[in-house]
Structures are given as structure tokens and as C-alpha cells.
Scaffold this motif. Sequence first.
Motif, mmCIF file in Angstrom:
data_model
loop_
_atom_site.group_PDB
_atom_site.id
_atom_site.type_symbol
_atom_site.label_atom_id
_atom_site.label_comp_id
_atom_site.label_asym_id
_atom_site.label_seq_id
_atom_site.Cartn_x
_atom_site.Cartn_y
_atom_site.Cartn_z
ATOM 1 N N ARG A 232 0.319 -16.244 -3.501
ATOM 2 C CA ARG A 232 -0.631 -15.143 -3.624
ATOM 3 C C ARG A 232 -0.346 -14.364 -4.908
ATOM 4 O O ARG A 232 0.768 -14.377 -5.422
ATOM 5 N N SER A 233 -1.355 -13.707 -5.386
ATOM 6 C CA SER A 233 -1.225 -12.894 -6.592
ATOM 7 C C SER A 233 -0.424 -11.634 -6.291
ATOM 8 O O SER A 233 -0.375 -11.160 -5.160
ATOM 9 N N ASN A 234 0.216 -11.106 -7.308
ATOM 10 C CA ASN A 234 1.068 -9.917 -7.219
ATOM 11 C C ASN A 234 2.313 -10.144 -6.361
ATOM 12 O O ASN A 234 3.031 -9.194 -6.061
ATOM 13 N N GLN A 235 2.581 -11.392 -6.001
ATOM 14 C CA GLN A 235 3.832 -11.695 -5.311
ATOM 15 C C GLN A 235 4.961 -11.799 -6.324
ATOM 16 O O GLN A 235 6.027 -11.218 -6.129
ATOM 17 N N VAL A 236 4.713 -12.522 -7.417
ATOM 18 C CA VAL A 236 5.696 -12.686 -8.494
ATOM 19 C C VAL A 236 4.986 -12.560 -9.834
ATOM 20 O O VAL A 236 3.950 -13.204 -10.045
ATOM 21 N N TRP A 237 5.544 -11.748 -10.707
ATOM 22 C CA TRP A 237 5.120 -11.710 -12.100
ATOM 23 C C TRP A 237 6.243 -12.276 -12.956
ATOM 24 O O TRP A 237 7.413 -12.276 -12.555
ATOM 25 N N CYS A 238 5.893 -12.766 -14.140
ATOM 26 C CA CYS A 238 6.911 -13.213 -15.089
ATOM 27 C C CYS A 238 6.614 -12.625 -16.460
ATOM 28 O O CYS A 238 5.478 -12.266 -16.762
ATOM 29 N N VAL B 116 4.978 -10.074 -26.478
ATOM 30 C CA VAL B 116 5.416 -10.082 -25.093
ATOM 31 C C VAL B 116 4.176 -10.168 -24.210
ATOM 32 O O VAL B 116 3.135 -9.574 -24.532
ATOM 33 N N ALA B 117 4.266 -10.925 -23.138
ATOM 34 C CA ALA B 117 3.161 -11.030 -22.188
ATOM 35 C C ALA B 117 3.707 -10.990 -20.777
ATOM 36 O O ALA B 117 4.791 -11.512 -20.497
ATOM 37 N N ILE B 118 2.941 -10.373 -19.892
ATOM 38 C CA ILE B 118 3.264 -10.333 -18.469
ATOM 39 C C ILE B 118 2.201 -11.132 -17.734
ATOM 40 O O ILE B 118 0.995 -10.884 -17.897
ATOM 41 N N MET B 119 2.632 -12.103 -16.952
ATOM 42 C CA MET B 119 1.721 -13.024 -16.279
ATOM 43 C C MET B 119 1.951 -13.001 -14.770
ATOM 44 O O MET B 119 3.088 -12.893 -14.309
ATOM 45 N N ASP B 120 0.863 -13.113 -14.029
ATOM 46 C CA ASP B 120 0.967 -13.309 -12.592
ATOM 47 C C ASP B 120 1.265 -14.781 -12.329
ATOM 48 O O ASP B 120 0.523 -15.661 -12.775
ATOM 49 N N TRP B 121 2.355 -15.055 -11.611
ATOM 50 C CA TRP B 121 2.842 -16.434 -11.451
ATOM 51 C C TRP B 121 1.846 -17.299 -10.695
ATOM 52 O O TRP B 121 1.601 -18.453 -11.056
ATOM 53 N N HIS B 122 1.253 -16.780 -9.626
ATOM 54 C CA HIS B 122 0.365 -17.586 -8.786
ATOM 55 C C HIS B 122 -0.930 -17.955 -9.510
ATOM 56 O O HIS B 122 -1.324 -19.125 -9.547
ATOM 57 N N LEU C 292 11.298 -20.468 -3.084
ATOM 58 C CA LEU C 292 10.318 -19.466 -2.654
ATOM 59 C C LEU C 292 8.909 -20.021 -2.805
ATOM 60 O O LEU C 292 8.533 -20.524 -3.872
ATOM 61 N N THR C 293 8.098 -19.954 -1.765
ATOM 62 C CA THR C 293 6.698 -20.356 -1.828
ATOM 63 C C THR C 293 5.891 -19.207 -2.419
ATOM 64 O O THR C 293 5.824 -18.122 -1.842
#
Length: 278
Positions: free
Chosen positions: A114-120, A136-142, A110-111
Amino acid sequence: MCIERDRPKISLRRQCQMLSLPRSILYYQPKGESAENLRFMKLIDKQFLETPWYGSRQMARYMQRQGHECGRHRVRRLMRLMRLVPIYQTPNTSKKHPQHKIYPYLLRKLTIDRSNQVWCVDITYIPMHRGFLYLVAIMDWHSRKVLSWRLSNSMEADFCVEALNEAIAKYGKPKIMNSDQGSQFTGFEWTQALKDADVEISMDGKGRWVDNRMIERLWRSLKYECIYLNAFENGSETRAGIGKWMAYYNAERPHSTHGILTPDEAYDRKTEPMRSAA
């Protein structure tokens, strides 16, 4: 006349529920490990950052070569307590609940552009001078921006859901949320929160830490640049210290992936429009 001693005792956790307060506010309570075990856990955690392929057998050998009387059984228990799993797949490193569904890994090929496409999301062990916490932390992948985080003195899923709800309230929802197969992320409370928000669920393959490598790098930076440089005494100091570092990481620390841009700048530059709830 009312006799106070006849009243049933109410636990702090129950009091929090009655007052609609999150249980994670109790994070400052120390865990019941000995001073020696706490010292060993900090040493194991530091070494694991350098050699994430070490299982309990190799880590026990390392500890013994450093002159510490810490056998494999103790190392294995402490590593499980710290949620440290070697990068290669090993049998029975963590036992999943038999009724918890494991979701497929959706990010392969998966390419992510952009932000808010994938979080981890991930959880890590945080040592203190006396005791330890889980973060615990939630991060924007991009963009690598940390969207929310929480500290807790237990591994229950509620503090993870609190962080998720905060991130969605502030930034909208992602298309996909990626996590490992830990029980906090396979359980009903977490997965239902994602389904209610119409977010696709992705999970790493067993033993494949590299599938969630973005947030693993965050832990390494946090621990070397903040946790191990400060001997935080208690939860209040730890929370303040982590909060200060997270603000610096997001707003001032350029990430190599985006050249001179900070995570805040990279996030704002290319954000996927928020979708309406289903």
C-alpha cells in the motif's frame, strides 16, 4: 557619513538565512571542477549506470581503454564526489560521521502492498553543460510515485529535509522511511525530522544498493530519458527539464510493476490512511 566599505560582508548563504530562504536556491552556482573533470564525470556516470559493480580500479581501466588519461586516484575522487558506490561492499568507500547512529534495515521480508507504508530517499549526481548539481528525491515504494524532489549545489542535509517536509505536507507521513547510510541521512537534521513526524527510520546495509533499488531505477530512467538527451546549460534549465520529466513520470508513464497504471494512479488506488502526529 556612512562608509560602505567598513560594513562587514555578508555571504549569500547568511543572507538566505536572514531572509528565511532555503540555501538550495543557490543551486545554479557552478562547482569548481575543470572542464576535463566535468567531461570525465559524465562519462563515468554513464558507464556506472551500465556496470554498477565497477569500483575506481575497474572504472579507471575502462576510461583508459577509451583513450582518456584518467588514473585511478582521479577516478576515485570523482566517484566519491558523485556519490557512486559499487554494488559490492568495499572498505572506506564512504566515511560515516563517528557520532552518527546507523539504523537497522526494516524492510527485509516485509510485504509492501500500500502507498504511504514505505517511502525511500536518495541523492544522485546531475551533470550540466557547465558544472553539476545534486538531486534528492523522495519516492513512495509501493506506487513508485515521486512525492518531492530538490536540487542543490552542495551535499548538506538541508535540501533533503526541505524535500521531506514538502512530501509530508502534501501526502501525509509514511510508516517507514528507507535510505542509505550517507551522512545526509544519518545526521541529526534528517533523523530528527523523521522522529518529529513519528516515522520509523530504516537504512540499507553498507554497500547494499539493492536495499534501495526502487529509487536507483528512477535515476537510471531519469538520466537516459531526460538528462543525457539534453545539454542543460545551467540550474534553471536543469530544474525545468527535471520538473517536466517528473510530471511525465508520475502522470503518464506506466510502471511495469503496476501494469498499465501510472505511479499517480497506483498511489491513489491503495493509500494507507495518514496517521496523526505523535
